[in-house]
Design a protein around this motif. Structure first.
Motif, PDB file in Angstrom:
ATOM      1  N   PRO A  71       0.844  -1.210   0.000  1.00 10.86           N
ATOM      2  CA  PRO A  71       0.000   0.000   0.000  1.00 10.86           C
ATOM      3  C   PRO A  71       0.871   1.248   0.000  1.00 10.86           C
ATOM      4  O   PRO A  71       1.097   1.879   1.019  1.00 10.86           O
ATOM      5  CB  PRO A  71      -0.802  -0.141   1.301  1.00 10.86           C
ATOM      6  CG  PRO A  71       0.087  -0.944   2.192  1.00 10.86           C
ATOM      7  CD  PRO A  71       0.862  -1.881   1.304  1.00 10.86           C
ATOM      8  N   SER A  72       1.362   1.604  -1.170  1.00 10.81           N
ATOM      9  CA  SER A  72       2.425   2.603  -1.265  1.00 10.81           C
ATOM     10  C   SER A  72       1.947   4.042  -1.101  1.00 10.81           C
ATOM     11  O   SER A  72       2.771   4.956  -1.089  1.00 10.81           O
ATOM     12  CB  SER A  72       3.150   2.458  -2.606  1.00 10.81           C
ATOM     13  OG  SER A  72       2.245   2.564  -3.685  1.00 10.81           O
ATOM     14  N   ASN A  73       0.632   4.275  -1.003  1.00 10.19           N
ATOM     15  CA  ASN A  73       0.178   5.651  -0.811  1.00 10.19           C
ATOM     16  C   ASN A  73      -0.627   5.834   0.475  1.00 10.19           C
ATOM     17  O   ASN A  73      -1.303   6.836   0.647  1.00 10.19           O
ATOM     18  CB  ASN A  73      -0.636   6.125  -2.025  1.00 10.19           C
ATOM     19  CG  ASN A  73      -1.796   5.195  -2.360  1.00 10.19           C
ATOM     20  OD1 ASN A  73      -2.119   4.303  -1.584  1.00 10.19           O
ATOM     21  ND2 ASN A  73      -2.408   5.404  -3.514  1.00 10.19           N
ATOM     22  N   PHE A  74      -0.573   4.837   1.385  1.00  9.45           N
ATOM     23  CA  PHE A  74      -1.205   5.003   2.694  1.00  9.45           C
ATOM     24  C   PHE A  74      -0.570   3.999   3.650  1.00  9.45           C
ATOM     25  O   PHE A  74       0.199   3.110   3.242  1.00  9.45           O
ATOM     26  CB  PHE A  74      -2.724   4.784   2.630  1.00  9.45           C
ATOM     27  CG  PHE A  74      -3.140   3.357   2.388  1.00  9.45           C
ATOM     28  CD1 PHE A  74      -3.470   2.526   3.450  1.00  9.45           C
ATOM     29  CD2 PHE A  74      -3.189   2.839   1.106  1.00  9.45           C
ATOM     30  CE1 PHE A  74      -3.851   1.205   3.234  1.00  9.45           C
ATOM     31  CE2 PHE A  74      -3.566   1.522   0.876  1.00  9.45           C
ATOM     32  CZ  PHE A  74      -3.900   0.707   1.945  1.00  9.45           C
ATOM     33  N   ARG A  75      -0.890   4.121   4.931  1.00  9.14           N
ATOM     34  CA  ARG A  75      -0.320   3.227   5.937  1.00  9.14           C
ATOM     35  C   ARG A  75      -1.394   2.859   6.957  1.00  9.14           C
ATOM     36  O   ARG A  75      -2.145   3.720   7.406  1.00  9.14           O
ATOM     37  CB  ARG A  75       0.860   3.908   6.631  1.00  9.14           C
ATOM     38  CG  ARG A  75       1.411   3.122   7.805  1.00  9.14           C
ATOM     39  CD  ARG A  75       2.553   3.850   8.484  1.00  9.14           C
ATOM     40  NE  ARG A  75       3.764   3.765   7.690  1.00  9.14           N
ATOM     41  CZ  ARG A  75       4.921   4.306   8.061  1.00  9.14           C
ATOM     42  NH1 ARG A  75       4.997   4.993   9.179  1.00  9.14           N
ATOM     43  NH2 ARG A  75       5.982   4.175   7.303  1.00  9.14           N
ATOM     44  N   GLY A 222       6.875  10.802  -0.319  1.00 10.13           N
ATOM     45  CA  GLY A 222       5.725  10.957  -1.219  1.00 10.13           C
ATOM     46  C   GLY A 222       5.940  10.331  -2.591  1.00 10.13           C
ATOM     47  O   GLY A 222       6.800   9.484  -2.796  1.00 10.13           O
ATOM     48  N   GLY A 223       5.106  10.749  -3.551  1.00  8.39           N
ATOM     49  CA  GLY A 223       5.220  10.272  -4.919  1.00  8.39           C
ATOM     50  C   GLY A 223       4.901   8.795  -5.091  1.00  8.39           C
ATOM     51  O   GLY A 223       5.450   8.129  -5.963  1.00  8.39           O
ATOM     52  N   GLY A 224       4.011   8.241  -4.257  1.00  9.58           N
ATOM     53  CA  GLY A 224       3.656   6.836  -4.397  1.00  9.58           C
ATOM     54  C   GLY A 224       4.665   5.892  -3.783  1.00  9.58           C
ATOM     55  O   GLY A 224       4.787   4.742  -4.206  1.00  9.58           O
ATOM     56  N   GLY A 225       5.388   6.339  -2.791  1.00  9.50           N
ATOM     57  CA  GLY A 225       6.346   5.479  -2.113  1.00  9.50           C
ATOM     58  C   GLY A 225       6.580   5.951  -0.692  1.00  9.50           C
ATOM     59  O   GLY A 225       6.413   7.136  -0.380  1.00  9.50           O
TER      60      GLY A 225
END
Length: 287
Positions: A71-75, A222-225
């Motif tokens: 889940p590279s854009n949230f945690r 950021g930036g999807g990572g």
């Protein structure tokens, strides 16, 4: 990922955790992408906790592969659990890992970010990733893994429709074999060097009558990572009114607003652009 699902799982099952049924950019949702390839999804576990046993119970004759998605854009934090690739690989079914961000090898500043080398060493059959984001190259998709699987995917009819052009391939080659990328240089910038740059620019602009000071900052990857990861940095702090004027100037600069000030974080600015940044700030003072 759609190519892998089409070639390996059309009419068959993909087992995936409910906590990894993510939505990526522009409103596209992972379940919809996989179903469009003709695969059946077997959701296991819960949003916050999924175990290897959950995957094992779902495996059957119709299982094409187990899918792990970063889940590279949230945690999700707190009471959580997820099996690692090694545990899933022991179940005797191919494991496909979508790492998303394009990190090819471990990075010391991003210990929780999955990378392709580690996932493949742990037993992943295929790893899918982006060519941009943390890799810092052109927007494209990467497939890494077992030779026979990558070969089968490359010969699938859909591969022809999804192939990239020679300019993209050249850009990807330059990213992998050429000098460091802007993304990599920003990640590796030493906080001490960023502070020295901020203090030098602040002193220079202050002497010219600009209301500016150098301040500590936290830069977001950021930036999807690396969701939620921040890095120590330094910024120029300016009056809030600078934000809009800088964004709309002839040499646009995008800062962020924090506590009533406009911050220009130097981790996002190459050292070679320091003078351009100073000129952009000066131009606001002349308006």
């Amino acid at each position: 990922l759609v190519l892998a699902a089409t070639a390996l799982a059309a009419g068959r099952d993909i087992v995936v955790s409910r906590g990894e049924m993510v939505e990526i950019g522009d409103g596209f949702r992972l379940p919809d992408l996989l179903v469009s390839a003709g695969a059946r999804l077997r959701e296991v576990g819960t949003t916050n906790r999924t175990t290897a046993a959950d995957y094992a119970e779902a495996v059957g004759p119709g299982t094409a592969f187990l899918l792990k998605v970063h889940p590279s854009n949230f945690r999700i934090t707190g009471f959580t659990a997820a099996p690692d690739v090694g545990e899933l690989a022991s179940l005797g079914v191919p494991v496909v890992v979508d790492i998303g961000s394009g990190l090819l090898a471990p990075h010391p500043l991003l210990p929780e970010e999955p990378d392709a080398r580690t996932q493949l060493t742990a037993g992943a059959a295929l790893v899918t990733a982006s060519g941009d984001k943390l890799l810092g190259g052109p927007q494209c998709g990467l497939l890494l893994g077992r030779e026979e699987l990558v070969g089968a995917l490359s010969r699938h009819p859909l591969a022809r429709a999804l192939r990239v052009d020679k300019l993209t391939l050249a850009a990807l080659e330059a990213t992998l074999t050429g000098p460091g990328t802007p993304t990599g240089e920003a990640l590796d910038a030493a906080p001490e060097g960023l502070t020295r740059r901020a203090e030098r620019l602040a002193a220079l602009l202050d002497a010219e009558g600009v209301d500016v000071r150098a301040v500590p900052s936290e830069a977001t990857v950021g930036g999807g990572g690396a969701p939620g990861v921040t890095l120590p940095s330094a910024a120029l702090s300016l009056p809030e009114r600078y934000a809009e004027v800088l964004r709309t100037g002839t040499d646009p600069v995008v800062g962020r607003l924090e506590s009533g000030r406009c911050l220009l974080d130097l981790r996002a600015v190459p050292p070679a652009d320091d003078e351009r940044l100073a000129d952009a700030v000066r131009s606001v003072g002349r308006r």
